[in-house]
Scaffold this motif. Structure first.
Motif, short mmCIF file in Angstrom:
data_model
loop_
_atom_site.label_atom_id
_atom_site.label_comp_id
_atom_site.label_asym_id
_atom_site.label_seq_id
_atom_site.Cartn_x
_atom_site.Cartn_y
_atom_site.Cartn_z
N LEU A 160 5.17 10.85 4.29
CA LEU A 160 3.77 11.21 4.43
C LEU A 160 3.48 11.74 5.82
O LEU A 160 2.41 12.26 6.08
N GLY A 161 4.45 11.57 6.70
CA GLY A 161 4.24 12.04 8.07
C GLY A 161 3.22 11.23 8.82
O GLY A 161 2.60 11.73 9.77
N ILE A 162 3.03 10.01 8.41
CA ILE A 162 2.01 9.19 9.09
C ILE A 162 2.59 7.85 9.52
O ILE A 162 3.58 7.37 8.98
N SER A 163 1.98 7.27 10.53
CA SER A 163 2.27 5.89 10.89
C SER A 163 1.07 5.07 10.45
O SER A 163 -0.02 5.20 11.01
N PRO A 164 1.24 4.22 9.43
CA PRO A 164 0.08 3.47 8.91
C PRO A 164 -0.60 2.68 10.02
O PRO A 164 0.08 2.06 10.85
N SER A 165 -1.91 2.75 10.05
CA SER A 165 -2.64 2.06 11.13
C SER A 165 -2.71 0.56 10.86
O SER A 165 -2.80 -0.25 11.78
N VAL A 166 -2.68 0.22 9.60
CA VAL A 166 -2.76 -1.19 9.25
C VAL A 166 -1.37 -1.69 8.87
O VAL A 166 -0.62 -0.98 8.21
N ASN A 167 -1.01 -2.86 9.31
CA ASN A 167 0.20 -3.49 8.82
C ASN A 167 -0.18 -4.71 7.99
O ASN A 167 -0.60 -5.72 8.53
N PRO A 168 -0.07 -4.59 6.68
CA PRO A 168 -0.45 -5.74 5.86
C PRO A 168 0.48 -6.91 6.16
O PRO A 168 1.66 -6.71 6.44
N LYS A 169 -0.07 -8.09 6.15
CA LYS A 169 0.76 -9.25 6.45
C LYS A 169 1.28 -9.95 5.20
O LYS A 169 2.29 -10.64 5.22
N TYR A 170 0.52 -9.79 4.09
CA TYR A 170 0.86 -10.55 2.88
C TYR A 170 0.86 -9.68 1.66
O TYR A 170 0.18 -8.66 1.57
N TRP A 171 1.65 -10.15 0.71
CA TRP A 171 1.42 -9.72 -0.66
C TRP A 171 0.47 -10.74 -1.27
O TRP A 171 0.68 -11.97 -1.15
N ASP B 255 -11.92 -12.82 -11.77
CA ASP B 255 -11.80 -11.94 -12.93
C ASP B 255 -13.14 -11.29 -13.22
O ASP B 255 -14.10 -11.47 -12.47
N SER B 256 -13.22 -10.55 -14.30
CA SER B 256 -14.43 -9.76 -14.54
C SER B 256 -15.62 -10.63 -14.89
O SER B 256 -16.75 -10.18 -14.86
N ASN B 257 -15.34 -11.88 -15.23
CA ASN B 257 -16.45 -12.80 -15.43
C ASN B 257 -16.87 -13.47 -14.13
O ASN B 257 -17.70 -14.37 -14.14
N GLY B 258 -16.22 -13.10 -13.06
CA GLY B 258 -16.56 -13.71 -11.78
C GLY B 258 -15.82 -15.02 -11.55
O GLY B 258 -16.01 -15.69 -10.52
N LYS B 259 -14.98 -15.36 -12.48
CA LYS B 259 -14.27 -16.62 -12.37
C LYS B 259 -13.09 -16.45 -11.44
O LYS B 259 -12.35 -15.47 -11.49
N LYS B 260 -12.94 -17.41 -10.51
CA LYS B 260 -11.85 -17.38 -9.55
C LYS B 260 -10.52 -17.45 -10.29
O LYS B 260 -10.35 -18.25 -11.21
N VAL B 261 -9.58 -16.65 -9.87
CA VAL B 261 -8.27 -16.59 -10.50
C VAL B 261 -7.26 -17.11 -9.51
O VAL B 261 -7.35 -16.85 -8.31
N GLN B 262 -6.32 -17.88 -10.01
CA GLN B 262 -5.28 -18.43 -9.16
C GLN B 262 -4.51 -17.28 -8.49
O GLN B 262 -4.13 -16.31 -9.13
N SER B 263 -4.31 -17.44 -7.18
CA SER B 263 -3.55 -16.39 -6.49
C SER B 263 -2.64 -17.02 -5.45
O SER B 263 -2.73 -18.22 -5.17
N GLN B 264 -1.80 -16.20 -4.89
CA GLN B 264 -0.82 -16.70 -3.93
C GLN B 264 -0.57 -15.62 -2.91
O GLN B 264 -0.49 -14.43 -3.24
N LEU B 265 -0.48 -16.01 -1.65
CA LEU B 265 -0.13 -15.04 -0.60
C LEU B 265 1.31 -15.26 -0.21
O LEU B 265 1.76 -16.38 0.00
N LEU B 266 2.01 -14.17 -0.09
CA LEU B 266 3.41 -14.26 0.34
C LEU B 266 3.57 -13.38 1.57
O LEU B 266 3.22 -12.20 1.53
N PRO B 267 4.06 -13.94 2.64
CA PRO B 267 4.23 -13.12 3.86
C PRO B 267 5.22 -11.99 3.59
O PRO B 267 6.25 -12.21 2.95
#
Lengths: 1004, 1004
Positions: free
Chosen positions: A547-558, A518-530
């Protein structure tokens, strides 16, 4: 007289009565516009109905291009109108759609503008309705309705100094309570006219002379928000044989005795007879004839020439009295008649124009466009706030083009989904363009605010914020960066609501080694979802398509994490590289439970389906099943196709078919500290995620539906249904334009004995916000992310129609099958729709709070902006901001629905109480808002309460608004409304459902 | 840019180049109307082509009724035009059809009339062509063309003080020499434009850039009557994609950068490319675009709005130069270009628009209407003379409504026979009404003249004259009286020609005991001819059909006697009771001869047919056969119907079939002292009388044809043919509008190498007056009583198409089969046509005299008026009268074609020389007319020679008329024309073919 006129040999006709010697000459027609007491007065109202897009785009309609589709050119109408009105000062005309009028107005010379101002001044040209468009009433959100009306009304006020008096919703397909009381009475209209009501209702109203009523649309406001409302006897066109467009074939009045076919007596007789027939179903001796229809008056003189003659000769005849009139004159005449009128409550939904013609399909038609409109609407609200914080730039970028695009999108063939495909594309394009400019405005404002530059004015901010409008399909280049190079992703999270808010943020990331602070630099609980393949496929296909594009990156997680954001303010979060992977895979088992807090869902693993809903804290435990089904369209099996399902009409083929999950693909369960998700691939074209979020006591369902298969030649309408055991006794509640909830009873209408023809389609209602039902102990509520059609077809059950793909036109004019596709390189596939709905079960009496307060959060999601930072962002930037006093928060029953820099030194503020009377024991009460704290750093110089559309002072409006007598009405107790705002105290009171609008001027 | 615009999920378009910030506003278009030298000048000529009746009647077109047939309303055009012209002084418009303009004009207020006068004055509104209608050029008689043009031109002159400069025959189906030289050059036109020429001719002219020519239509006048003439490249419409009527789908110029679909560059490119393509086939750097077509400019602004933009943007582009123009401006530009033009002689007949599309059917279509028009035309000429003798009454009855009706009937869909049936009925009704009023005028004038009251003015004459317009079907109540009660039938016989004349009168009588006496009481030779059943059936059927009566008397006989009548005067004859029957029955034998004088016809009694023509005095003896045949229409046998025969097109099915006389019914020969008649009932629907009259050396054939049987499902076109042995070498001569004879060569065109597609239809020509052919020793001439189509399909042969009954439409717009019927009590039968033609064989060089002088007698038959008298009529009445000096007679090569009281104190006199140069050794010479003798009792105060249409002084016209250079022309010898009229001598000289027009003012 000789009948045969053939010429065999030379012929000779001795015509009896042929007048040849009287010279025909100029006739000065007597075109009175006064009412004659004691006679039947036929109010001739010349009008044109100009759809702001339908078969052609708005611009095509305006300039008159693409006439091969439909001969229509609004420029012709307005150009030809002026000389026609100048030719006779008795002639009158009403103009409605400001989106067209403004196009025309800005192209006119000063001379023409001056002339038009005189015509408006003299009342020859009257603006009625006065919004940018004649908005839809089923699929529109009340905030959008207010905004588009305000845009039109303020233009009219600024240019002409007048305020429209009449609501004129002559074409929308059914009529809402919100239209009557909010966009009618609260705008200051003296009456509201429309044409489309159920054919059974119409028949009864004709019998009872109750087409004209006093409509009381609001339970909370009661008689204080009544409006005189008239449904036309048939439609908004002239009586048959009284059409006078260029090339129309109604008989013209031939009154030149020197020419053949003189027909004045016949035509006068026809006129009188049509008038008397209408008088038979109308109270008082005033009837209105709507002399015009879609895109008519292209050469206005053709109509006025005939109307002049009718007025002249009909009044010479004397049996009835004809006059040039307007709905205002007509309304005043009705009012002066001192009649008590039948009362009408609730609304006019659903609309059927014949036995199997239920216009309930359009509640869902074009669900993606409907979703885009709703999302953009929420964005516009937030963007205007941010524009206000920064100060509006007249030369742009600003939010004006989004305002325009959104206004047009409210048209009754736009968000309704009933336009042709190319026109729907045009609406989307406009929204996209408007969004793009608003996005720049937002980025600039956030940059200013983060740079702390608002007080000193904001020149050229340095920070470049990116936003991710395609986040819904997991496309967000800003967040898909590589964190391993040491960069931080700065996520600024803006909250447009007046209360502090905690919500889960969800962004695609390319890397599993991430950490959120967070803005205080404190780690915030998070979760990755494939990210499942279903989403990635959606993402890549549409990135290519749009958009007429093929995205170069394929994100793996939310990446999901909880953000806490102050009211009307922002917080900042940083995403950066972590040492190790943050991803933990989930687990699942036969018969499992998901849920992080009070709320648990129980699944039967064997059948792969949801079986129970349990909220221990609230002591709710309910068996529950959620499935998909489809309605095959009538006639697609090769039988008769008298009435097909189409853009307007929902005409199922008698039965629905369950869509069974493919047995092979088991549920996937994702569990983590933030969210639990159950992923189900129902079949090759339905993918569903059921989501339970930490700290929230509702279920979120995200669905991907499409392409709907049609290779069997059958059009299909896809519904999702949730069955519970609530004994709801045929009764359920649906919102009116996202505002009031109205009781619906299956197979029943309050106003007449319903003959049930369509047991499904005839029970569908528009759902903009939510639907709920209840029994003695529980309430079951479902909220939506866009307008859909829905119903409760069985007790305890709720269904929402989420997508439609049809193969036939339904013969209501659009002349296209509603078969949306998405194309990449000319290869097209059926449209896929991605959407969400939310549901929850509460103990009786406790559901409203979620529906209203959380409902507002659905409308106003957190706004995300991204930038990258190498150093410590917080050292040089503001990381937390609130637009209001940091000690202050708006009550949770009040939303700021407008906070807008008007660009003229004034600010428009609109506050809405979110609860109806009696809806919630704690929240359906009068609330107070302290403006001094809302505008913490500013000094209010002047505050003026205005009417809803902000074109007149509220007090003035109330003073002049007509009051109508109601048949057999017992006066209700006084309705509660907030009192006047003391300019010293500056406290605004809001009673349930109250919306108050202020123009505020600040000291600088 | 993204191509797919579908909305799958929320979309986002980053439109390159979208300009949103520049405010659109009023644009002042630069609409020059000047020519730019050195550039290709595109003359944009806004126009409307308003048929004076076609699919709708003229009045329906004017007021815009009956729009279900055709959306057309001329009132819209003219109403909307005025503000459109006022909006920009550079805008221009031409208006053509005065029948419409006059209807409109008389309905306008003074304010509008004043405005229009200013627009005409400034040249923004220009009248061109200027006749009441755009007359047909094939089926019209030159006298009618002159009259209808004069009517229009004088109106324009009187109201606006202007004279049209341009001939504008853009729609008629082929173009006549008389149109070019007489109704063009002699009217004073500077150019003539049209659209319809043979497709083969057009192709060659495009190649050779000879669509624009100098047309020299008269052999007699040569280069003194040339006119610059332009055939349009395709039609009289704009280039494709440049149509801008309300609802037209040509792309409009979208120049509002704030709206989508901005297309200025594309539209400018299209404009330039269409212009260059036309420039490629046009001489000089001026081309004309006809911006309009049938009944367009209903809302004129729609066209001007686009034309303004084209002129503005095309001229900004600069590749070509566009301007508002008129055909006058275009003509002046062409003239100023100093180009020498190709010469064109003769005419543009016949017209084919494609391989099998020969527009030669309409030469005969509606033969009864054509007959009615011609008969009425002759009557109108006589009636005006009689009206002049009496003095015109402004308040009526007068000849004005007949003038109007006849003018309208000259329209190219009226007398042409190409209107819908109900419109043809309308023309006939108008003629009938006009006739009825003219008949009253004639009766009143004759009453005055017989009462000797003209000099003192004629108040209320006592005598009531009856006339018998249905004499052609032997219906004449006036003559069918019972003489046994001692009454005399007074027959006044008026001769409209300038020379004394002897002719056989023929009236039905009920009684065989009759005697005829002249005005001296002297018994006159007479003859009774029994009326055959064929005529009585015709009489009774049509009396029922047209008058709704069943005649109570059935006359048994025609009474025939010779009347001798002075020039422009009348004689009186009395019919009364005789002691004994005057009837003598005739005789017949195998192989017989008929004829009372020099001319004998020889019949083969066995075959019942004519075999020989003998004129002993003239030493002519010629084998001759006269028969009927029919052409079955193409496709009616069930084969393909790519091009059917119809109102316009003659498309025979390859072959013709002889109509053999029914063997059973023998010839009936009636012989007497006045006339010999051979009656033949050819079959159940063709009856023919061949008549030889005492003192005349021609054969008169009267035919009754119809109803044409169609029960075999085959449409039929009926021709009569006369075969002789003349070796005519493919060559024959047909008249141009009843005036000049033009050489025709079978299967040949002078202007291009003819590809023969239709060996019959492609050799048909219009015959208004006659057709002849010749070999080294003889001329064979045929004269007609109305317009028909005809040809010489074989050497020595002449054929006339006398009737047509068709079952299909020919796809040229009328959308009806030409299947005329006559109905009694809703029972309809095919139309029967009754008509006459005349033939004669002369030694070479001697035929013209008969064709011209007798031809004029066919056009102007003796006019009969009847009354009853008990005492001695002559004692109290003038019995013999001549309008001219009793010692004087006009030469037989000159006819008074107009003698008309103009109602303003002036008289219009038009004298026509009847012979072409070199046509007759004695009569193709200059003649002189002594006006002092023509106007024996009056003193000419002032005589002004005017142009043909009497709207300007002839001298002035000649002075200002443009002279054109002709390519490679060798100057011909000076053409002979009559000299100026000495106001003292008052002698008018007329050279061959000369028509001179005078406005004469008398001293009173």
């Amino acid at each position: 007289m000789v009948t045969s006129m053939d010429i065999g040999v030379w012929i000779l006709l001795f015509l009896v009565g042929f007048i040849h010697s009287s010279e025909s000459k100029y006739i000065a027609y007597n075109t009175t516009s006064t009412i004659v007491p004691g006679k039947l007065n036929v109010h001739l109202v010349p009008h044109t109905h100009d759809d702001v897009g339908w078969l052609k785009t708005i611009d095509q309609y305006y300039v008159g291009s693409n006439n091969s589709i439909q001969g229509a050119c609004v420029q012709n109408v307005l150009d030809s109108l002026i000389p026609a009105l100048l030719a006779d000062k008795n002639r009158k005309f009403i103009y409605v759609e400001q989106a067209f009028f403004q196009r025309w107005w800005r192209e006119q010379s000063e001379v023409v503008q001056k002339t038009v101002k005189q015509l408006v001044n003299s009342g020859q040209l009257e603006f009625i309705n006065g919004g940018m468009c004649m908005h839809d009433e089923a699929a529109t959100h009340y905030i959008d309705m207010i905004d588009q009306t305000t845009l039109g009304h303020r233009f009219i006020k600024e240019e002409f100094g007048v305020t429209p008096r009449i609501g004129w919703q002559i074409d929308p397909f059914g009529h809402s309570a919100v239209q009557a009381y909010l966009l009618g009475a609260e705008v200051g209209f003296d009456s509201l006219f429309f044409a489309r009501i159920d054919y059974q209702d119409r028949a009864k109203r004709k019998d009872e002379k109750s087409l004209e009523v006093v409509w009381q649309g609001s339970k909370s406001f009661g008689s204080s928000s009544q409006i005189f409302s008239g449904a036309f006897p048939e439609n908004y066109e002239p009586p048959s044989n009284f059409y006078f467009e260029v090339n129309d074939d109604s008989p013209i009045v031939q009154d030149d005795i020197n020419l053949f076919d003189y027909n004045v007596p016949e035509r006068v007789n026809e006129f009188v007879s049509a008038a008397l027939s209408q008088a038979n179903i109308t109270r008082t001796n005033h009837i209105m004839w709507t002399m015009g229809t879609d895109f008519k008056y292209q050469y206005a003189e053709t109509w006025f020439r005939q109307l002049d003659k009718f007025i002249h000769y009909v009044n010479q005849d004397g049996r009835v009295h004809a006059l040039y009139s307007t709905p205002s004159i007509y309304t005043d005449a009705k009012h002066a008649a001192n009649e008590a009128w039948p009362i009408k409550t609730d609304d006019y939904f659903p609309y059927a124009d014949r036995v199997n013609g239920y216009w309930t399909g359009y509640f869902t038609s074009r669900p993606a466009l409907k979703g885009y409109v709703r999302w953009t609407s929420g964005y516009y609200l937030a963007a205007r706030q941010l524009e206000y914080f920064k100060g509006k730039s007249a030369s742009g970028p600003n939010t004006d083009s989004l305002a325009d695009a959104l206004a047009i999108a409210q048209h009754h063939d736009a968000v309704s989904g009933t336009s042709k495909q190319h026109v729907a594309n045009d609406y989307a394009k406009r929204l996209s363009i408007g969004y793009t400019e608003a996005e720049k405005t937002v980025a600039a404002s956030l940059a200013c605010l983060t740079e702390g530059a608002t007080k000193t004015g904001c020149g050229t901010p340095q920070v470049k914020f990116q936003q991710c409008p395609l986040l819904n399909i997991s496309y967000c280049p800003a967040s898909e960066v590589n964190f391993s190079d040491g960069k931080n992703l700065v996520v600024v999270v803006y909250n447009p609501l007046g209360w502090k808010r905690e919500d889960v943020i969800r962004i695609p990331v390319a890397n599993e080694k991430v950490v959120v602070r967070d803005s205080n630099g404190k780690k915030v609980q998070s979760q990755l979802l494939p990210i499942p393949d279903a989403f990635l496929g959606l993402r890549n296909y549409h990135a290519a398509a749009y958009l007429g594009i093929s995205p170069s990156v394929n994100p793996k997680y939310w990446l999901a994490f909880s953000a806490i954001v102050p009211p009307l303010g922002f917080s900042t979060y940083y995403v950066s590289n972590a040492k190790k992977s943050a991803y933990k895979s989930g687990s699942q088992s036969d018969g499992f439970e998901v849920g992080l807090g009070n709320l648990k869902l129980i699944y039967s693993g064997k059948e792969g389906k949801l079986t129970q809903y349990i909220n221990r804290k609230r002591k709710v435990k309910e068996s529950l099943e959620q499935t998909y089904k489809y309605y095959p369209s009538y006639g697609d099996d090769g039988t008769i196709t008298a009435q097909a399902s189409g853009a307007y009409i929902f005409r199922p083929n008698g039965s629905s078919f369950p869509i069974k999950p493919n047995g092979k693909s088991p549920l996937t369960v994702l569990r983590g500290p933030i969210v639990h998700e159950v992923h189900q691939k129902i079949n090759s074209w339905i993918y569903q995620t059921t989501r339970l979020v930490k700290g929230k006591e509702h279920v979120e369902v995200e669905f991907i539906v499409g392409p709907i298969p049609i290779d069997d030649g059958v059009g299909k309408e896809i519904a999702t249904e949730i069955k519970t055991n609530l004994t709801s006794s045929k009764t359920f509640y649906t919102d009116s334009n996202g505002r009031d909830f109205i009781e619906r009873v299956r197979d029943y209408r309050k106003d007449w004995n319903l003959e049930v023809n369509q047991p499904v389609a005839g029970n569908y209602y528009p759902i903009n916000h939510g639907i709920y039902l209840k029994d003695k102990s529980k309430e079951f509520s479902v909220l939506v992310d866009r307008s859909v059609g829905g119903s409760s077809i069985l007790d305890g059950q709720v269904e929402l129609m989420v997508h439609r793909r049809l193969l036939n036109d339904d013969s209501r004019g659009v002349a296209e099958a509603l078969n949306e596709t998405v194309c990449v390189s000319d290869k097209c596939t059926g449209l896929t729709v991605l959407g969400k709905y939310y549901f929850r079960i509460d103990p009786i009496g406790e559901g409203a709070r979620w529906r209203r307060t959380f409902g507002q959060e659905i409308y106003s999601p957190l706004l995300l902006a991204f930038t990258e930072s190498e150093g410590n962002w917080g050292d040089s930037h503001v990381t937390t901001f609130s637009g209001i006093d940091s000690s202050y928060s708006l009550p949770e029953n009040v939303a700021v629905i407008t906070l807008q820099d008007l660009g003229d030194g004034n600010v428009l503020l609109r506050l809405a109480h979110l609860y109806e009377i009696g809806e919630d024991i704690h929240l359906s009460i009068k609330s107070s808002i302290e403006l001094k704290k809302v505008f913490r750093d500013k000094q209010i110089n002047k505050i003026t309460e205005v009417n809803l559309s902000a074109n007149q002072e509220r007090a003035e409006m109330e003073k002049k608004r007509l009051v109508w007598q109601v048949k057999g009405s017992s006066r209700e107790p006084e309705v509660s409304r907030g009192g006047p705002v003391d300019p010293e105290k500056l406290i605004v009171e809001l009673s349930p459902m109250e919306i108050r609008t202020f123009v505020i001027n600040f000291n600088h």
